[in-house]
Scaffold this motif. Sequence first.
Motif, mmCIF file in Angstrom:
data_model
loop_
_atom_site.group_PDB
_atom_site.id
_atom_site.type_symbol
_atom_site.label_atom_id
_atom_site.label_comp_id
_atom_site.label_asym_id
_atom_site.label_seq_id
_atom_site.Cartn_x
_atom_site.Cartn_y
_atom_site.Cartn_z
ATOM 1 N N GLY A 160 0.772 -1.230 0.000
ATOM 2 C CA GLY A 160 0.000 0.000 0.000
ATOM 3 C C GLY A 160 0.802 1.277 0.000
ATOM 4 O O GLY A 160 0.226 2.371 0.022
ATOM 5 N N HIS A 161 2.102 1.216 -0.052
ATOM 6 C CA HIS A 161 2.953 2.410 -0.122
ATOM 7 C C HIS A 161 4.251 2.036 -0.825
ATOM 8 O O HIS A 161 4.571 0.855 -0.999
ATOM 9 C CB HIS A 161 3.253 2.958 1.274
ATOM 10 N N GLY A 162 4.998 3.073 -1.233
ATOM 11 C CA GLY A 162 6.247 2.833 -1.945
ATOM 12 C C GLY A 162 6.057 2.739 -3.446
ATOM 13 O O GLY A 162 6.517 1.784 -4.089
ATOM 14 N N PHE A 163 5.363 3.735 -4.023
ATOM 15 C CA PHE A 163 5.142 3.730 -5.471
ATOM 16 C C PHE A 163 6.488 3.823 -6.197
ATOM 17 O O PHE A 163 7.392 4.539 -5.749
ATOM 18 C CB PHE A 163 4.258 4.929 -5.868
ATOM 19 N N PRO A 164 6.648 3.087 -7.308
ATOM 20 C CA PRO A 164 7.937 3.133 -8.036
ATOM 21 C C PRO A 164 8.311 4.555 -8.435
ATOM 22 O O PRO A 164 7.452 5.355 -8.830
ATOM 23 C CB PRO A 164 7.670 2.253 -9.262
ATOM 24 N N ARG A 165 9.585 4.859 -8.341
ATOM 25 C CA ARG A 165 10.090 6.192 -8.661
ATOM 26 C C ARG A 165 10.988 6.148 -9.891
ATOM 27 O O ARG A 165 11.569 5.110 -10.225
ATOM 28 C CB ARG A 165 10.882 6.773 -7.479
ATOM 29 N N PHE A 166 11.093 7.306 -10.526
ATOM 30 C CA PHE A 166 12.010 7.416 -11.654
ATOM 31 C C PHE A 166 13.449 7.383 -11.143
ATOM 32 O O PHE A 166 13.760 7.901 -10.063
ATOM 33 C CB PHE A 166 11.756 8.717 -12.428
ATOM 34 N N LYS A 167 14.318 6.763 -11.927
ATOM 35 C CA LYS A 167 15.733 6.636 -11.575
ATOM 36 C C LYS A 167 16.517 7.800 -12.168
ATOM 37 O O LYS A 167 16.458 8.043 -13.382
ATOM 38 C CB LYS A 167 16.295 5.311 -12.092
ATOM 39 N N LYS A 168 17.224 8.514 -11.324
ATOM 40 C CA LYS A 168 18.069 9.601 -11.786
ATOM 41 C C LYS A 168 19.379 9.055 -12.359
ATOM 42 O O LYS A 168 19.656 7.850 -12.275
ATOM 43 C CB LYS A 168 18.363 10.566 -10.640
ATOM 44 N N PHE A 169 20.171 9.960 -12.896
ATOM 45 C CA PHE A 169 21.459 9.563 -13.464
ATOM 46 C C PHE A 169 22.347 8.975 -12.372
ATOM 47 O O PHE A 169 22.582 9.597 -11.327
ATOM 48 C CB PHE A 169 22.147 10.777 -14.104
ATOM 49 N N GLY A 170 22.825 7.745 -12.599
ATOM 50 C CA GLY A 170 23.695 7.076 -11.641
ATOM 51 C C GLY A 170 22.983 6.258 -10.598
ATOM 52 O O GLY A 170 23.640 5.570 -9.803
ATOM 53 N N GLN A 171 21.636 6.289 -10.566
ATOM 54 C CA GLN A 171 20.909 5.531 -9.540
ATOM 55 C C GLN A 171 20.647 4.083 -9.956
ATOM 56 O O GLN A 171 20.358 3.261 -9.094
ATOM 57 C CB GLN A 171 19.579 6.218 -9.236
ATOM 58 N N PHE A 172 20.701 3.800 -11.227
ATOM 59 C CA PHE A 172 20.514 2.420 -11.698
ATOM 60 C C PHE A 172 21.877 1.743 -11.680
ATOM 61 O O PHE A 172 22.749 2.065 -12.495
ATOM 62 C CB PHE A 172 19.922 2.430 -13.111
ATOM 63 N N LYS A 173 22.068 0.795 -10.773
ATOM 64 C CA LYS A 173 23.411 0.288 -10.502
ATOM 65 C C LYS A 173 23.594 -1.194 -10.802
ATOM 66 O O LYS A 173 24.649 -1.753 -10.476
ATOM 67 C CB LYS A 173 23.770 0.549 -9.036
ATOM 68 N N SER A 174 22.597 -1.851 -11.389
ATOM 69 C CA SER A 174 22.758 -3.279 -11.661
ATOM 70 C C SER A 174 21.830 -3.713 -12.788
ATOM 71 O O SER A 174 20.799 -3.081 -13.041
ATOM 72 C CB SER A 174 22.476 -4.112 -10.411
ATOM 73 N N PHE A 175 22.221 -4.779 -13.447
ATOM 74 C CA PHE A 175 21.362 -5.443 -14.428
ATOM 75 C C PHE A 175 21.648 -6.938 -14.356
ATOM 76 O O PHE A 175 22.676 -7.367 -13.799
ATOM 77 C CB PHE A 175 21.572 -4.893 -15.851
ATOM 78 N N VAL A 176 20.740 -7.738 -14.939
ATOM 79 C CA VAL A 176 20.774 -9.187 -14.737
ATOM 80 C C VAL A 176 20.824 -9.908 -16.068
ATOM 81 O O VAL A 176 20.095 -9.550 -17.014
ATOM 82 C CB VAL A 176 19.537 -9.655 -13.932
ATOM 83 N N PHE A 177 21.669 -10.925 -16.145
ATOM 84 C CA PHE A 177 21.611 -11.931 -17.195
ATOM 85 C C PHE A 177 20.825 -13.113 -16.624
ATOM 86 O O PHE A 177 21.338 -13.853 -15.781
ATOM 87 C CB PHE A 177 23.013 -12.379 -17.608
ATOM 88 N N PRO A 178 19.584 -13.332 -17.058
ATOM 89 C CA PRO A 178 18.712 -14.273 -16.335
ATOM 90 C C PRO A 178 19.026 -15.743 -16.549
ATOM 91 O O PRO A 178 18.632 -16.567 -15.718
ATOM 92 C CB PRO A 178 17.314 -13.930 -16.867
ATOM 93 N N GLN A 179 19.705 -16.115 -17.640
ATOM 94 C CA GLN A 179 19.947 -17.536 -17.860
ATOM 95 C C GLN A 179 21.216 -17.729 -18.686
ATOM 96 O O GLN A 179 21.625 -16.842 -19.436
ATOM 97 C CB GLN A 179 18.765 -18.187 -18.564
ATOM 98 N N PHE A 180 21.799 -18.919 -18.524
ATOM 99 C CA PHE A 180 23.010 -19.295 -19.249
ATOM 100 C C PHE A 180 22.870 -20.735 -19.710
ATOM 101 O O PHE A 180 22.382 -21.594 -18.949
ATOM 102 C CB PHE A 180 24.255 -19.147 -18.364
ATOM 103 N N LYS A 181 23.294 -20.965 -20.937
ATOM 104 C CA LYS A 181 23.259 -22.329 -21.449
ATOM 105 C C LYS A 181 24.388 -23.155 -20.842
ATOM 106 O O LYS A 181 24.192 -24.322 -20.484
ATOM 107 C CB LYS A 181 23.375 -22.302 -22.972
ATOM 108 N N ASN A 182 25.550 -22.558 -20.720
ATOM 109 C CA ASN A 182 26.709 -23.222 -20.126
ATOM 110 C C ASN A 182 27.216 -22.392 -18.954
ATOM 111 O O ASN A 182 26.832 -21.230 -18.777
ATOM 112 C CB ASN A 182 27.825 -23.404 -21.156
#
Length: 419
Positions: free
Chosen positions: A109-131
């Motif tokens: 009921g709280h904590g609506f998603p916010r826009f990410k400023k420059f430098g606030q996005f600090k990670s990304f994911v590779f979801p799967q690997f064949k090997n």
Amino acid sequence: MNYTYRIYPDAAQQTQLLEWLEICRSVYNYALRELKDWIASRKCPLDRCSLEREYIIPADEPFPSYHRQQNNLPKAKKQFPHLGKVHSQVLQTTIRRLHDTWEAFQKRGHGFPRFKKFGQFKSFVFPQFKNNPINGSTVKLPKIGEVPINLHRPIPDGFKVKQVRVVSRVRGTQWYVVVTIESPVSVPDIPIHGRAIGIDLGLERFLTVSDGSFQERPKFFRSMHRKLKLLQRRAARKQKGSQNWEKAQTKVARMHHRIANRRKDFHLKTAHKLCDQAQTIFAEDLNVKGLARGILRKGCVDAAFGQFLSLTEWVCWKRGVYFAKVDPNGTSQTCPSCFATVHKGLEVREHHCPECGYRTHRDHAAAEMVLRRGLENVVAQGLWGRETACQVGLSGVYDLDKWRGAGIPNREVGKPALY
């Protein structure tokens, strides 16, 4: 399970990683903008419109769900060719990340998603690997190549790498990978067994155990505050956006990173010490957010009670130790010997019961009360199994506690309680 490793990309790979983070940030913000516009278009009253502006979206336009926004990514790549530089599954997990936040917001009921400023996005994911992407001293990331990795502990036999998260820290100067590994082996729930202890967390003493031992609180932030203040003052005097300003900000970020690493190392070592002492651990279910807003917020944030409880629960699960939280209300205001209510302010650091005469340190009495509540909960739930010779509920337990803590310098044993 997650294993965190340090990686060392070269200059070209660092530039590529930073570019990927910014592209993922733009995709995240664009998807969030679509979501907010659709919601705002449904807020218009039926009998009137706003005098300033109104979101005009057709009534039959469906909600921009995860699958709809994910399917729109190929169309967006044709319109914005620079999106093709990023791996397709990385962009999909970015959309998934937004909708996970949206679903969590709907639940609490709280904590609506916010826009990410420059430098606030600090990670990304590779979801799967064949090997397996880890080969010796390198990790192979799609579209990035092989990156040197500090494999300080190998992947256990029988585990398979499921996904890899690339994390940027210290303003993009340090890079880590969080490797998620999985094994088909099912781990049963840890039963209640062995010796049980209760722990009480505080600011005078970081941790007090029901057997009388305690751990002093290292003041990580306060001990480094003087040097951190100097670095922040130097950074404030630089022209914002210049290279010298960026170097000064990196030094400040590196100092914060060092403080956080020291704190986490202390938490993990303390959790392992507790697991060495007992096979069942009870702790207070503290309202850490409330503590971070009180008058003692600076000390509570420096101690990081929430992180310590989370790490302790993880270490207990890994080592086969039962861990549970109990209600913290009134633990320091109740006598663990006769259960009488003994009111005392924070300035009173000694527990003295007028009913039974039990006298000990305030935190020690609270830890004993935590232990009693934990045992009452497990008995009420029918979780208590076989009793062992080192069971707390058996006679002679305090003699065993004194023997176990004989070599601990920080120890305080009060009057034995009557069971």
